[in-house]
Design a protein around this motif. Sequence first.
Motif, PDB file in Angstrom:
ATOM      1  N   GLY A 135     -10.209   1.942  21.679  1.00 23.87           N
ATOM      2  CA  GLY A 135     -11.295   1.349  22.302  1.00 23.87           C
ATOM      3  C   GLY A 135     -12.582   0.988  21.332  1.00 23.87           C
ATOM      4  N   ASP A 136     -13.638   1.112  21.952  1.00 23.61           N
ATOM      5  CA  ASP A 136     -14.810   0.788  21.015  1.00 23.61           C
ATOM      6  C   ASP A 136     -15.336   1.867  20.241  1.00 23.61           C
ATOM      7  N   SER A 137     -14.725   3.043  20.009  1.00 19.79           N
ATOM      8  CA  SER A 137     -14.949   3.940  18.982  1.00 19.79           C
ATOM      9  C   SER A 137     -14.754   3.388  17.780  1.00 19.79           C
ATOM     10  N   VAL A 138     -14.072   2.426  17.546  1.00 17.65           N
ATOM     11  CA  VAL A 138     -13.902   1.614  16.249  1.00 17.65           C
ATOM     12  C   VAL A 138     -14.497   0.307  16.368  1.00 17.65           C
ATOM     13  N   SER A 139     -15.189   0.018  15.302  1.00 19.68           N
ATOM     14  CA  SER A 139     -15.814  -1.197  14.921  1.00 19.68           C
ATOM     15  C   SER A 139     -14.935  -2.322  14.765  1.00 19.68           C
ATOM     16  N   VAL A 140     -13.867  -2.140  13.891  1.00 16.30           N
ATOM     17  CA  VAL A 140     -13.039  -3.245  13.139  1.00 16.30           C
ATOM     18  C   VAL A 140     -11.731  -3.075  13.388  1.00 16.30           C
ATOM     19  N   TYR A 141     -10.942  -3.753  14.042  1.00 15.35           N
ATOM     20  CA  TYR A 141      -9.700  -3.701  14.217  1.00 15.35           C
ATOM     21  C   TYR A 141      -9.027  -4.724  13.260  1.00 15.35           C
ATOM     22  N   LEU A 142      -7.888  -4.236  12.400  1.00 17.22           N
ATOM     23  CA  LEU A 142      -7.148  -5.214  11.301  1.00 17.22           C
ATOM     24  C   LEU A 142      -5.750  -5.335  11.982  1.00 17.22           C
ATOM     25  N   ASP A 143      -5.396  -6.360  12.612  1.00 16.86           N
ATOM     26  CA  ASP A 143      -4.026  -6.506  13.107  1.00 16.86           C
ATOM     27  C   ASP A 143      -3.171  -7.162  12.181  1.00 16.86           C
ATOM     28  N   GLY A 144      -2.078  -6.225  11.618  1.00 21.43           N
ATOM     29  CA  GLY A 144      -1.359  -6.783  10.543  1.00 21.43           C
ATOM     30  C   GLY A 144       0.232  -7.044  11.172  1.00 21.43           C
ATOM     31  N   GLY A 145       0.113  -7.104  12.526  1.00 23.74           N
ATOM     32  CA  GLY A 145       1.435  -7.210  13.227  1.00 23.74           C
ATOM     33  C   GLY A 145       2.115  -5.547  13.259  1.00 23.74           C
ATOM     34  N   PRO A 146       3.292  -5.716  13.713  1.00 23.76           N
ATOM     35  CA  PRO A 146       4.051  -4.375  14.049  1.00 23.76           C
ATOM     36  C   PRO A 146       4.334  -3.772  12.616  1.00 23.76           C
ATOM     37  N   THR A 147       3.854  -2.469  12.366  1.00 22.26           N
ATOM     38  CA  THR A 147       4.387  -1.696  11.272  1.00 22.26           C
ATOM     39  C   THR A 147       5.907  -1.576  11.213  1.00 22.26           C
ATOM     40  N   PRO A 148       6.518  -1.255  10.104  1.00 23.75           N
ATOM     41  CA  PRO A 148       7.822  -0.968   9.677  1.00 23.75           C
ATOM     42  C   PRO A 148       8.304  -0.011  10.524  1.00 23.75           C
ATOM     43  N   GLY A 149       7.645   1.148  10.823  1.00 24.02           N
ATOM     44  CA  GLY A 149       8.360   2.254  11.578  1.00 24.02           C
ATOM     45  C   GLY A 149       7.564   3.471  11.707  1.00 24.02           C
ATOM     46  N   ILE A 150       8.176   4.225  12.709  1.00 21.41           N
ATOM     47  CA  ILE A 150       7.013   5.603  12.979  1.00 21.41           C
ATOM     48  C   ILE A 150       7.663   6.899  11.923  1.00 21.41           C
ATOM     49  N   VAL A 151       8.555   6.580  11.192  1.00 24.49           N
ATOM     50  CA  VAL A 151       8.873   7.707  10.144  1.00 24.49           C
ATOM     51  C   VAL A 151       7.641   7.959   9.418  1.00 24.49           C
ATOM     52  N   PRO A 152       7.094   9.287   9.339  1.00 26.28           N
ATOM     53  CA  PRO A 152       5.841   9.683   8.557  1.00 26.28           C
ATOM     54  C   PRO A 152       6.256   9.783   7.057  1.00 26.28           C
ATOM     55  N   SER A 153       5.202   9.911   6.405  1.00 25.92           N
ATOM     56  CA  SER A 153       5.335  10.122   5.177  1.00 25.92           C
ATOM     57  C   SER A 153       5.936  11.601   4.776  1.00 25.92           C
ATOM     58  N   SER A 154       6.640  11.652   3.905  1.00 26.56           N
ATOM     59  CA  SER A 154       7.142  13.101   3.196  1.00 26.56           C
ATOM     60  C   SER A 154       5.638  13.694   2.678  1.00 26.56           C
ATOM     61  N   ILE A 155       5.600  15.080   2.998  1.00 29.94           N
ATOM     62  CA  ILE A 155       4.416  15.448   2.229  1.00 29.94           C
ATOM     63  C   ILE A 155       5.055  16.785   1.147  1.00 29.94           C
ATOM     64  N   VAL A 156       4.383  16.712   0.061  1.00 36.49           N
ATOM     65  CA  VAL A 156       4.978  17.442  -0.962  1.00 36.49           C
ATOM     66  C   VAL A 156       3.392  18.281  -1.581  1.00 36.49           C
TER      67      VAL A 156
END
Length: 215
Positions: A163-184
């Motif tokens: 909600g309004d806790s954020v000042s600006v939303y940048l809407d780039g459409g759906p993201t490619p997927g919910i698979v997270p990054s690998s962490i090393v």
Amino acid sequence: MARRYDCNDATDRTTGLREAASAVRRGELVVLPTDTVYGIGADAFSTEGVSDLLDAKGRGRNMPTPVLIGSPNTLHGLVTDFSEQAWELVDAFWPGALTLVAKHQPSLQWDLGDTRGTVAIRMPLHPVAIELLTEVGPMAVSSANLSGHPSPEDCDAAQEMLGDSVSVYLDGGPTPGIVPSSIVDVTGAVPVLLRAGALSVEDLRKVVPDLEVAN
């Protein structure tokens, strides 16, 4: 009142990126698309901004916020004791879904949470994210969800939660997927895979054959 911009419209994208950059410089929060899910971000060097980010998510300092950057060159000012193998991982997989845990420069004036001298850092493969990061520098960015809720794959889901806790939303459409990054973890003599995600052990071992896997 939060403002939202459609980054698939050229004019709206230009305006949105300008407004998002201004918000970040003021220490405010923005939501941006990445190559995994939507993220909520603040200036990595704004103590108040990072604190507001954790509050917006309902997240504690025991889960430090990762940092996103717009260029591998930015690493030189942020990390120390960065091994040759770490640079090989950067060359092979950035921009992309690889997060590296490295020792941060002790002189840095930032507070990302209880990091114990390390930082989780990544360069995302998303043009909107890279453009904003190039403009404002390193950002503390976490998934744009309330803690315990699913990570958002579109701007609507992020805005419904934050909600309004954020000042600006940048809407780039759906993201490619919910698979997270690998962490090393590259803080030691041998890289250690802490979390398998978009990149598999096999993918990573093609670059660093002696990669270990955390228990």
